[in-house]
Enzyme design. Structure first.
Site, PDB file in Angstrom:
ATOM      1  N   ASP A 103      54.117 -36.080  -2.726  1.00 49.35           N
ATOM      2  CA  ASP A 103      53.111 -35.361  -1.831  1.00 49.35           C
ATOM      3  C   ASP A 103      52.298 -37.001  -0.935  1.00 49.35           C
ATOM      4  O   ASP A 103      52.176 -37.356  -1.966  1.00 49.35           O
ATOM      5  CB  ASP A 103      53.297 -34.000  -2.411  1.00 49.35           C
ATOM      6  CG  ASP A 103      52.105 -32.753  -1.924  1.00 49.35           C
ATOM      7  OD1 ASP A 103      51.769 -33.528  -0.441  1.00 49.35           O
ATOM      8  OD2 ASP A 103      51.832 -32.184  -2.700  1.00 49.35           O
ATOM      9  N   HIS A 104      50.825 -36.193  -1.027  1.00 50.29           N
ATOM     10  CA  HIS A 104      49.953 -36.618  -0.278  1.00 50.29           C
ATOM     11  C   HIS A 104      49.392 -38.064  -0.755  1.00 50.29           C
ATOM     12  O   HIS A 104      49.704 -38.206  -2.274  1.00 50.29           O
ATOM     13  CB  HIS A 104      48.436 -35.515  -0.342  1.00 50.29           C
ATOM     14  CG  HIS A 104      48.250 -34.412  -0.322  1.00 50.29           C
ATOM     15  ND1 HIS A 104      47.667 -34.000   1.529  1.00 50.29           N
ATOM     16  CD2 HIS A 104      48.835 -33.475  -0.274  1.00 50.29           C
ATOM     17  CE1 HIS A 104      48.304 -32.769   1.817  1.00 50.29           C
ATOM     18  NE2 HIS A 104      48.723 -32.338   0.873  1.00 50.29           N
ATOM     19  N   GLU A 176      44.941 -30.873  -2.586  1.00 49.95           N
ATOM     20  CA  GLU A 176      45.656 -31.296  -4.144  1.00 49.95           C
ATOM     21  C   GLU A 176      45.787 -32.246  -4.767  1.00 49.95           C
ATOM     22  O   GLU A 176      45.278 -33.156  -4.381  1.00 49.95           O
ATOM     23  CB  GLU A 176      46.665 -31.242  -2.376  1.00 49.95           C
ATOM     24  CG  GLU A 176      48.255 -31.206  -3.253  1.00 49.95           C
ATOM     25  CD  GLU A 176      48.790 -30.200  -3.866  1.00 49.95           C
ATOM     26  OE1 GLU A 176      48.244 -29.069  -3.412  1.00 49.95           O
ATOM     27  OE2 GLU A 176      48.996 -30.282  -5.435  1.00 49.95           O
ATOM     28  N   HIS A 222      44.536 -25.491   0.426  1.00 50.62           N
ATOM     29  CA  HIS A 222      45.465 -25.816  -0.490  1.00 50.62           C
ATOM     30  C   HIS A 222      44.773 -24.450  -0.942  1.00 50.62           C
ATOM     31  O   HIS A 222      43.666 -24.331  -1.650  1.00 50.62           O
ATOM     32  CB  HIS A 222      45.241 -27.233  -0.507  1.00 50.62           C
ATOM     33  CG  HIS A 222      46.380 -28.070  -0.353  1.00 50.62           C
ATOM     34  ND1 HIS A 222      45.454 -29.018   0.141  1.00 50.62           N
ATOM     35  CD2 HIS A 222      47.425 -28.237  -0.153  1.00 50.62           C
ATOM     36  CE1 HIS A 222      46.977 -29.814   1.085  1.00 50.62           C
ATOM     37  NE2 HIS A 222      48.316 -29.612   0.873  1.00 50.62           N
ATOM     38  N   HIS A 260      51.768 -27.500   4.618  1.00 50.77           N
ATOM     39  CA  HIS A 260      50.813 -27.032   3.136  1.00 50.77           C
ATOM     40  C   HIS A 260      50.349 -25.857   3.223  1.00 50.77           C
ATOM     41  O   HIS A 260      49.394 -25.468   3.819  1.00 50.77           O
ATOM     42  CB  HIS A 260      49.653 -28.584   3.582  1.00 50.77           C
ATOM     43  CG  HIS A 260      50.867 -29.608   3.244  1.00 50.77           C
ATOM     44  ND1 HIS A 260      50.911 -30.953   2.395  1.00 50.77           N
ATOM     45  CD2 HIS A 260      51.777 -30.072   4.184  1.00 50.77           C
ATOM     46  CE1 HIS A 260      51.686 -31.852   2.547  1.00 50.77           C
ATOM     47  NE2 HIS A 260      52.427 -31.587   3.634  1.00 50.77           N
ATOM     48  N   ASN A 282      54.926 -25.699   1.410  1.00 47.55           N
ATOM     49  CA  ASN A 282      54.489 -26.081   0.025  1.00 47.55           C
ATOM     50  C   ASN A 282      54.419 -25.364  -0.761  1.00 47.55           C
ATOM     51  O   ASN A 282      53.920 -24.374  -0.071  1.00 47.55           O
ATOM     52  CB  ASN A 282      53.454 -27.773   0.662  1.00 47.55           C
ATOM     53  CG  ASN A 282      54.281 -29.123   0.742  1.00 47.55           C
ATOM     54  OD1 ASN A 282      55.420 -29.095   0.756  1.00 47.55           O
ATOM     55  ND2 ASN A 282      52.996 -30.205   0.747  1.00 47.55           N
TER      56      ASN A 282
HETATM   57 ZN   LIG Z   1      49.141 -30.154   0.995  1.00 47.45          ZN
END
Ligand SMILES: [Zn+2]
Length: 355
Positions: A103-104, A176, A222, A260, A282
Site C-alpha cells: 500500500d501507499h 493510511e 480513508h 481507496h 481497498n
Molecule cells: Zn489508500
C-alpha cells in the site's frame, strides 16, 4: 478463463484484472498485519470462491517482522518478504488466486519499494516470478511531473519482473498509516478530485513501459468519518476513461482503476465506480474494526479468563478460555464475516478464476 491457484503475477495478474473489468466486479484489497489477518483473508476468499488482494502498508510489514525490531527500515523490508513468502507457500492450498501488493509509499518510502524490488529480482531468478505482484507509489503530494517521473523509473525496474505499479493522482483524504492528509471541515476540496488531464498524462508516460493502475480520487476518504464532509463523484472515473480512450482510440475503459478509502461508502457509489473500471477496492478500517469487535466480544464473555488462571469461585482451570488461539480465532472469524459482505458488495463472490 482459468488460472493456477496461488499468487498471481505478470500475465496471470493482467488476465485477472481484465476479467474483473469485463465481468463488472472488483477485488478487495485487504490490509493485513500478521498471519491472523493474512489467513483470515485466504479463508474468506476460499469460503466465497473469490480471488483477493492481500496487501500491506509499511507499518503493517514492520509489525509483521515484530514491533521490537530496532532497525525500522530493515523490519519493513524483511517483514514484507516474510509476509510474501507465507502467502506464496499457502495461497495455492486455499485454492484461490491471491495478488500480493504493498500500500501507499510516499517519497520517504521509495527506498522501501526499491529494496523490495531488489528482493523480487532475487526471487524472480529462482522462481520465475516476483515476490510481489505489484507495489504502490503514492507521490500525490508532489508536482504531477515529479510524481510521474519517479513512477516511470520504478515501473522500468518492475516491468522487467512482470510486476505492476499502482500510482496515485489527486489525493485520497484522511491518512493510511501515516501517509496522507487530514480533511479540514469546510476546506477547499477541489484537490480531492483527480483531473482527467493528469490521468491522460500518466497513461502517455507509463503505458509504453509496463502495466499500471491508478488510484484516482473522486472524493474518497480513508477511515470512516461523519457523512457529508465530502461528496463521492465516481463520474470523474468515467471522464478519465473517456478522455484516454478518445485520445488514443483504445478499447473501452483502458485504465485500471483503484478505489481507496472504500470503508463506509454508499453501495450505489461502489457499484458506479466498478462500472467505470475500478477493479480493486481497498478495505482496512472495516476489517480492523471487525477483528477487534470479535476479540472484544469474547473478552467480555470470558473476563475471568483474562484475570485468573483458575476461576476464583469454582476452582475450575480457565486454560481453554485464555489460550490465545481461542480469542485470536474469534477475531479471525469476525474478519472473515466482514469480508463475506465485501466480496458480495464488490461482486467477486463465486467468481474465482482459480482452477
Ligand atoms: Zn489508500
Amino acid at each position: 478463463m482459468a488460472l493456477k491457484p496461488g499468487v498471481v503475477c505478470g500475465e496471470d495478474y493482467v488476465e485477472l484484472v481484465n476479467a474483473c473489468k469485463e465481468g463488472g466486479y472488483a477485488l478487495a484489497g485487504v490490509n493485513c498485519v500478521g498471519t491472523n489477518s493474512v489467513n483470515a483473508v485466504m479463508e474468506a476468499a476460499a469460503k466465497n470462491n473469490s480471488d483477493v488482494i492481500i496487501q500491506f502498508s509499511n507499518g503493517g510489514t514492520q509489525f509483521f517482522a515484530g514491533a521490537a525490531m530496532e532497525d525500522a527500515f530493515q523490519a519493513k523490508v524483511l517483514g514484507a518478504v516474510s509476509a510474501a513468502q507465507h502467502v506464496h507457500l499457502l495461497a495455492e492450498h486455499y485454492g484461490i488466486c491471491a495478488v500480493l501488493h504493498t500500500d501507499h509509499a510516499n517519497r520517504k518510502l521509495v527506498p522501501w519499494i526499491d529494496a523490495l524490488v531488489d528482493h523480487s529480482e532475487e526471487y524472480y531468478k529462482k522462481n520465475g516470478k516476483a515476490l510481489y505482484s505489484s507495489h504502490m507509489l503514492d507521490l500525490s503530494e508532489e508536482d504531477i511531473d515529479d510524481n510521474l517521473n519517479e513512477c516511470a523509473r520504478m515501473l522500468e525496474r518492475m516491468a522487467k519482473l512482470d510486476m505492476s505499479l499502482e500510482i496515485e493522482l489527486g489525493i485520497t483524504g484522511g491518512e493510511e498509516d501515516g501517509v496522507g492528509h487530514d480533511i479540514e471541515e469546510g476546506a477547499d476540496s477541489s484537490h480531492l478530485y483527480t483531473q482527467p488531464e493528469d490521468v491522460l498524462k500518466a497513461y502517455d508516460l507509463l503505458s509504453p513501459i509496463g502495466h499500471f493502475s491508478v488510484a484516482a480520487s473522486f472524493g474518497n476518504v480513508h477511515g470512516v468519518y461523519k457523512p457529508g464532509n465530502v461528496q463521492l463523484r465516481p463520474e470523474i472515473l468515467k471522464n478519465s476513461q473517456e478522455l484516454v480512450s478518445k485520445t488514443h482510440g483504445t478499447i473501452d475503459k483502458p485504465l485500471n482503476l483503484v478505489f481507496h478509502g472504500g470503508s463506509g461508502s454508499e453501495k450505489d457509489k461502489i457499484a458506479a465506480a466498478i462500472s467505470y473500471g475500478v477493479f480493486k477496492m481497498n478495505i482496512d478500517t472495516d476489517t480492523q474494526f471487525a477483528f477487534s469487535e470479535g476479540v472484544g466480544k469474547y473478552v467480555e464473555e470470558h473476563m475471568n479468563a483474562f484475570k485468573h488462571q483458575i476461576d476464583p469461585e469454582t476452582g475450575a482451570p480457565l486454560k481453554k478460555f485464555y489460550d490465545p488461539r481461542k480469542w485470536l480465532r474469534q477475531g479471525e472469524l469476525s474478519f472473515v464475516n466482514r469480508l463475506d459482505e465485501a466480496f458480495e458488495d464488490l461482486g467477486s463472490a463465486g467468481r474465482s478464476l482459480a482452477k
